[in-house]
Design an enzyme around this catalytic site. Structure first.
Site, PDB file in Angstrom:
ATOM      1  N   SER A  52      91.941  69.521  77.436  1.00  0.00           N
ATOM      2  CA  SER A  52      91.662  70.520  76.386  1.00  0.00           C
ATOM      3  C   SER A  52      90.177  70.818  76.155  1.00  0.00           C
ATOM      4  O   SER A  52      89.868  71.861  75.574  1.00  0.00           O
ATOM      5  CB  SER A  52      92.378  70.176  75.090  1.00  0.00           C
ATOM      6  OG  SER A  52      91.756  69.143  74.391  1.00  0.00           O
TER       7      SER A  52
ATOM      8  N   THR B 189      96.227  64.859  77.590  1.00  0.00           N
ATOM      9  CA  THR B 189      96.654  63.490  77.881  1.00  0.00           C
ATOM     10  C   THR B 189      98.174  63.368  77.969  1.00  0.00           C
ATOM     11  O   THR B 189      98.695  62.595  78.766  1.00  0.00           O
ATOM     12  CB  THR B 189      96.094  62.537  76.799  1.00  0.00           C
ATOM     13  OG1 THR B 189      94.677  62.575  76.898  1.00  0.00           O
ATOM     14  CG2 THR B 189      96.561  61.114  76.968  1.00  0.00           C
TER      15      THR B 189
ATOM     16  N   THR C 232      94.501  66.630  72.841  1.00  0.00           N
ATOM     17  CA  THR C 232      94.204  66.431  71.414  1.00  0.00           C
ATOM     18  C   THR C 232      92.762  66.777  71.042  1.00  0.00           C
ATOM     19  O   THR C 232      92.474  67.035  69.881  1.00  0.00           O
ATOM     20  CB  THR C 232      94.495  64.975  70.994  1.00  0.00           C
ATOM     21  OG1 THR C 232      93.667  64.103  71.776  1.00  0.00           O
ATOM     22  CG2 THR C 232      95.952  64.627  71.160  1.00  0.00           C
ATOM     23  N   ASP C 233      91.849  66.783  72.037  1.00  0.00           N
ATOM     24  CA  ASP C 233      90.428  67.014  71.702  1.00  0.00           C
ATOM     25  C   ASP C 233      90.212  68.338  70.975  1.00  0.00           C
ATOM     26  O   ASP C 233      89.406  68.418  70.050  1.00  0.00           O
ATOM     27  CB  ASP C 233      89.567  66.998  72.979  1.00  0.00           C
ATOM     28  CG  ASP C 233      89.402  65.598  73.552  1.00  0.00           C
ATOM     29  OD1 ASP C 233      89.818  64.624  72.891  1.00  0.00           O
ATOM     30  OD2 ASP C 233      88.855  65.477  74.668  1.00  0.00           O
TER      31      ASP C 233
END
Ligand code: ASP
Length: 319
Positions: free
Chosen positions: A53, A12, A84-85
């Site tokens: 990710s 993101t 961030t995942d």
């Protein structure tokens, strides 16, 4: 003047929202243009990957490890930007590799580059501050988000959208980033580190649930899987029929380890009833401490790729 290497991988932090709020990857990674935020720092930016990710694999993580080793002699610290995942998985993977003795910091963003209140550049420049700070030496791989510094081993994404999503449930953060200072409360723990040249194989994760029987486990062919992580209840317990099938798989030579589905605390063999932790330990299932299932899966995968077997494997997994 300190030199910091920025390895960009996508997520993101590198994406943009359209007028309908749909967030997608840019063709060119915009993070490559972002400056260090301080005249006293020199930034070398490398556009390594531009992936959401969820598309990250252990091979990409190994590619990052290699890139850090390749540049280490030229720089004083490394910042990785990442979706961030799965950020916590890449952070844990790198933390388990024998990295050069320079700070390695991973960051990301919850709001894409053109969204109101975008946190990307802020987190990036905070991560650079941490990587350039002498205090970051010997603390393992650090995750910097929302003015907090977390240890790769414990940090986890706890919220789908909130900017304070990254938390360390059992221990709290290692440190805080203030306007002028960076303060640490804790040291990172010692860990075993591997220098892998390649990573292959399949380690799966299976969560248990109430009423689960052994049928799903019966369909597992040990030839298709190299290892299995069970996400167990509470202190480390499963339904009795599941325990029986897990014992069969261990007998067939499949390495199996468990973690708790509780996000706080540590699994340990306590209960002696069928399917309880004592029963599972007697059946040859290893108990992995302080890791969530995705990180435990990487731990087992890394250990298998490092050639650990039998007692040595069990000792590493349970250590
Ligand atoms: N889905 C995005 C990713 O992990 C989420 C993020 O970066 O925050 O790539």
């Amino acid at each position: 003047m300190k030199r910091i290497l920025a390895l960009h991988t996508g997520g993101t932090i590198s994406m943009q929202a359209d007028d309908q709020g749909r967030v997608t990857t840019n063709e060119q990674n915009p993070m490559v243009q972002i400056q260090a935020g301080s005249e006293n720092l020199q930034l070398i930016s490398v556009d390594l990957l531009n992936l959401p990710s969820p598309q990250m694999t252990p091979s990409h993580m190994l590619q990052l490890f290699q890139a850090i080793k390749d540049y280490a002699h030229q720089v004083d610290g490394v910042v990785i930007t990442h979706g961030t995942d799965t950020l916590e998985e890449t952070a844990y993977f790198l933390d388990t590799m024998s990295l050069p003795q320079i700070p390695v910091v991973i960051t990301g963003a919850m709001r894409s580059s053109n969204e109101l209140g975008s946190d990307g550049i802020y987190n990036f420049q905070a991560a650079i501050r941490v990587a350039a700070d002498d205090q970051a030496q010997d603390k393992g791989v650090l995750v910097v988000m929302n003015d907090e510094i977390h240890a790769a081993k414990y940090v986890t994404k706890t919220h789908t959208t909130n900017v304070s999503t990254f938390q360390t449930p059992t221990h709290g953060p290692l440190g805080l980033i203030m306007k002028k200072e960076i303060v640490y409360f804790k040291q990172a723990q010692e860990r075993v580190r591997f220098d892998l040249q390649q990573i292959e194989g399949q380690v799966a994760i299976l969560p248990v649930y109430t009423g689960m029987d052994g049928e799903l486990l019966k369909s597992i062919q040990t030839s298709q899987l190299d290892g299995l992580i069970i996400e167990a209840f509470g202190a480390g317990n499963v339904p009795p029929l599941v325990a029986d099938q897990l014992a069969n798989l261990v007998q067939a030579g499949l390495p199996i380890a468990l973690v708790s589905r509780c996000f706080n605390g540590i699994a340990e063999p306590v209960y002696a009833y069928p399917g309880g932790g004592q029963d599972l330990a007697n059946k040859g299932i290893a108990f992995i401490k302080e890791l969530n299932a995705p990180k435990a899966r990487l731990k087992l995968l890394i250990a298998l790729n490092a050639g650990l077997q039998g007692e040595e494997l069990k000792e590493y997994l349970e250590g």
